[in-house]
Scaffold this motif. Structure first.
Motif, PDB file in Angstrom:
ATOM      1  N   GLN A  79      44.313  21.227  15.183  1.00  0.00           N
ATOM      2  CA  GLN A  79      43.035  21.927  15.081  1.00  0.00           C
ATOM      3  C   GLN A  79      41.862  20.952  15.139  1.00  0.00           C
ATOM      4  O   GLN A  79      40.837  21.243  15.760  1.00  0.00           O
ATOM      5  CB  GLN A  79      42.982  22.726  13.774  1.00  0.00           C
ATOM      6  N   GLU A  82      41.366  19.898  18.680  1.00  0.00           N
ATOM      7  CA  GLU A  82      40.747  20.969  19.480  1.00  0.00           C
ATOM      8  C   GLU A  82      39.238  21.012  19.245  1.00  0.00           C
ATOM      9  O   GLU A  82      38.454  21.226  20.167  1.00  0.00           O
ATOM     10  CB  GLU A  82      41.365  22.312  19.115  1.00  0.00           C
ATOM     11  N   LYS A  83      38.848  20.811  17.970  1.00  0.00           N
ATOM     12  CA  LYS A  83      37.403  20.838  17.679  1.00  0.00           C
ATOM     13  C   LYS A  83      36.713  19.642  18.307  1.00  0.00           C
ATOM     14  O   LYS A  83      35.579  19.751  18.780  1.00  0.00           O
ATOM     15  CB  LYS A  83      37.177  20.804  16.161  1.00  0.00           C
ATOM     16  N   HIS A  86      35.431  19.561  22.134  1.00  0.00           N
ATOM     17  CA  HIS A  86      34.175  20.162  22.584  1.00  0.00           C
ATOM     18  C   HIS A  86      33.070  19.134  22.743  1.00  0.00           C
ATOM     19  O   HIS A  86      32.051  19.413  23.366  1.00  0.00           O
ATOM     20  CB  HIS A  86      33.720  21.227  21.583  1.00  0.00           C
ATOM     21  N   LEU A 120      47.886  22.626  26.165  1.00  0.00           N
ATOM     22  CA  LEU A 120      46.532  22.095  25.922  1.00  0.00           C
ATOM     23  C   LEU A 120      46.221  21.005  26.927  1.00  0.00           C
ATOM     24  O   LEU A 120      45.148  20.985  27.543  1.00  0.00           O
ATOM     25  CB  LEU A 120      46.454  21.568  24.486  1.00  0.00           C
ATOM     26  N   TYR A 124      43.351  20.823  30.106  1.00  0.00           N
ATOM     27  CA  TYR A 124      42.381  19.762  30.315  1.00  0.00           C
ATOM     28  C   TYR A 124      42.770  18.810  31.437  1.00  0.00           C
ATOM     29  O   TYR A 124      42.139  17.774  31.616  1.00  0.00           O
ATOM     30  CB  TYR A 124      42.162  18.987  29.004  1.00  0.00           C
TER      31      TYR A 124
ATOM     32  N   TYR B  27      43.263  29.313  24.790  1.00  0.00           N
ATOM     33  CA  TYR B  27      43.159  28.349  25.893  1.00  0.00           C
ATOM     34  C   TYR B  27      43.066  29.129  27.180  1.00  0.00           C
ATOM     35  O   TYR B  27      43.352  30.310  27.222  1.00  0.00           O
ATOM     36  CB  TYR B  27      44.420  27.494  25.996  1.00  0.00           C
TER      37      TYR B  27
END
Lengths: 180, 370
Positions: A79, A82-83, A86, A120, A124, B27
């Motif tokens: 988590q 993920e933050k 940004h 994930l 990206y 996602y």
């Protein structure tokens, strides 16, 4: 909110800087020590951060490689990564960023499925590396691999650029990008 | 909702739990494709193939469909027991704590030889117990081993029948009428084990899930006998936090007429000098209400829904106690349907969902074997 950009500073002479981002301080410290022990032609600098954005009042060199360390035993590390994502400029994901997932070997302690990290990384468009940072041998091997990737990202290896390395790493892992 | 912190803090709060809506950005996940079941097309093309070829093909198919990975979908099994099962016969399986093991396929196991196996195993156990222990007299000689089949404890018609093994103590005096007491019970089953059944040849019987209740020494002796007789391998089945959260979501999703227990979670916090345990109990109807607000497609459970359900519970806890439950490890889940511990211990409470619980455990066992 400052966004981390890859080319906003001038590079140092023969130095390459890697920024390790992850919630587990102990693991990052161990990985940093292993990386500094590898013998490398360029001067390596390792910076550690628990999350992004970084405080802007510190004078730091340009970041050549960004490694997000996710501990599969802790959902919290996923988590926080993920933050942090940004606050990273999109041009980092052209070969200057990668994901490192640790702890996949110990299945009974995993709180995060390895597919989550794979997806994930796929989102990206960056490579994902698996290792066990708590095991000495695996950590040393990964440190060597990261040192090599860092040299390429910093442009110290003639003939290979970060983008070409990215396309080399990608073709073996994900053959069907059209599905996205 | 009642939350309790163990480890000497003794903090108890009565908090009103209200259903929370939390938005989470998913996602850019690839379009969800239903999970490709490799066996359907395998049957068409490889009718006469050897087991090894079939196995290679299924592994190759799994490898190519691995990336890009679709979000895992699983259908909660709301099926009842099949009609030929007497609920009273399987009632003894409920409300008992079972230790889980995964078992590789048994070679040349025959359902007609069960009496023979009972005899052989009794002799083996008696021999083992008397080995080197000349002092204990009469204590363990009066045991008898019974093999039997458990009808109906399976998912599809192609699953092999479940086998029950019991060590009973023979009554001391023949004139006594009391029933033989079960000292140790163990049973093997296979529920919806299609993935494994496709890839083994006819000589093998696939019963990948083994559940044992009783003394550890007996489990070890019986395990040794099975390994010697049928060339199989037992290994303890641990359930990691990821699978425990799936179980919590699936069991909360089950429709129950009557809730017998609160929904409880136990988290283990790694800290020195001794680890702290956090126990989090929710009223079962509140948990169901939260699940219903998260759940979208009826009959299917997705990874996003499970994550959202657990994140709602974690963020509620964080709001009150400022502790990130995601940094801790989920160790135990207990609902009105069943309860499971990460060391591989399970207790099934509701007979309606027995097959459903066993189906998920079989899947974990098969995954561990492979």
């Amino acid at each position: 909110m400052s966004v981390l950009r890859p080319l906003d500073k001038l590079p140092g002479l023969n130095t390459a800087t890697v920024l390790l981002v992850g919630a587990d301080d102990a693991l990052l410290q161990q990985l940093a020590d292993s990386m500094l022990k590898t013998d490398c032609a360029s001067e390596l600098r390792v910076h550690l951060a628990r999350s992004l954005p970084l405080p802007s009042n510190v004078n730091r060199p340009r970041v050549d490689l960004l490694v997000f360390v996710i501990n599969l035993h802790s959902k919290y590390s996923l988590q926080s990564v993920e933050k942090s994502l940004h606050h990273v400029d999109a041009s980092f994901f052209l070969g200057k960023a990668c994901f490192l997932a640790t702890g996949a070997g110990r299945e009974n302690l995993c709180s995060v499925h390895r597919n989550t990290v794979v997806r994930l990384a796929h989102t990206y468009r960056s490579p994902v590396l698996f290792c066990d940072l708590e095991v000495e041998g695996s950590r040393a091997a990964m440190a060597q691999r990261l040192a090599r990737m860092l040299q390429i990202s910093a442009g110290h290896v003639p003939g290979v650029s970060a983008m070409s390395l990215l396309s080399l790493l990608r073709s073996s892992e994900s053959p069907s990008l059209e599905d996205l | 909702m009642r939350s309790a912190l163990g480890g000497g803090l003794g903090l108890q709060l009565e908090l009103h739990f209200s259903a929370m809506q939390k938005t989470m950005d998913p996602y850019d996940a690839p379009e969800s494709t239903p999970r490709q079941h490799p066996s359907c097309s395998l049957k068409e093309y490889f009718l006469a193939a050897t087991p090894l070829q079939r196995r290679l093909e299924s592994v190759r198919k799994q490898a190519t469909s691995f990336v890009p990975t679709p979000p895992r979908r699983r259908i909660p099994q709301r099926s009842q027991l099949q009609e030929d099962v007497d609920p009273q016969k399987v009632a003894f399986l409920l409300h008992k704590q079972w230790t889980l093991y995964s078992l590789t396929p048994l070679y040349k196991f025959s359902y007609t030889n069960l009496k023979e196996y009972s005899r052989l195993l009794s002799a083996f156990i008696t021999a083992e117990k008397q080995k080197g222990l000349a002092v204990e007299v009469g204590e363990d000689c009066n045991i008898k081993v019974v093999f039997s089949t458990l009808l109906g404890v399976k998912g599809t018609q192609s699953d092999p029948e479940a086998v029950l093994v019991q060590i009973l103590s023979k009554p001391q005096l023949p004139s006594e009428d009391r029933e033989a007491k079960a000292l140790w019970t163990g049973w093997f089953c296979c529920v919806f084990g299609d993935g494994l059944l496709e890839t083994v040849s006819e000589d093998f019987t696939c019963l990948p899930l083994f559940l044992a209740n009783g003394a550890e020494s007996n489990t070890a002796i019986i395990g040794t006998w099975f390994q010697k007789t049928f060339d199989c391998y037992f290994s303890p089945l641990a359930i990691n936090a990821f699978n425990l959260s799936w179980m919590a979501a699936m069991w909360t999703a089950c429709k129950m007429d009557r809730y017998v227990a609160a929904t409880e979670f136990l988290w283990s916090v790694p800290c020195s000098p001794q680890s702290l345990d956090i126990s989090y109990a929710i009223h079962p109807e509140d948990a169901k209400a939260l699940w219903d607000s998260v759940h979208r497609t009826p009959g299917e459970v997705t990874q996003e829904e499970v994550d959202l359900f657990m994140d709602c519970l974690s963020s509620h806890f964080y709001r009150h106690f400022r502790i990130h439950l995601s940094a801790t490890r989920l160790v135990r889940v207990s609902t009105s349907v069943a309860s499971a511990h990460t060391d591989g211990k399970i207790k099934i409470i509701c007979h309606k969902y027995l097959i459903g619980v066993l189906a998920y455990l079989t899947e974990l066992a098969i995954f561990q074997i492979e």
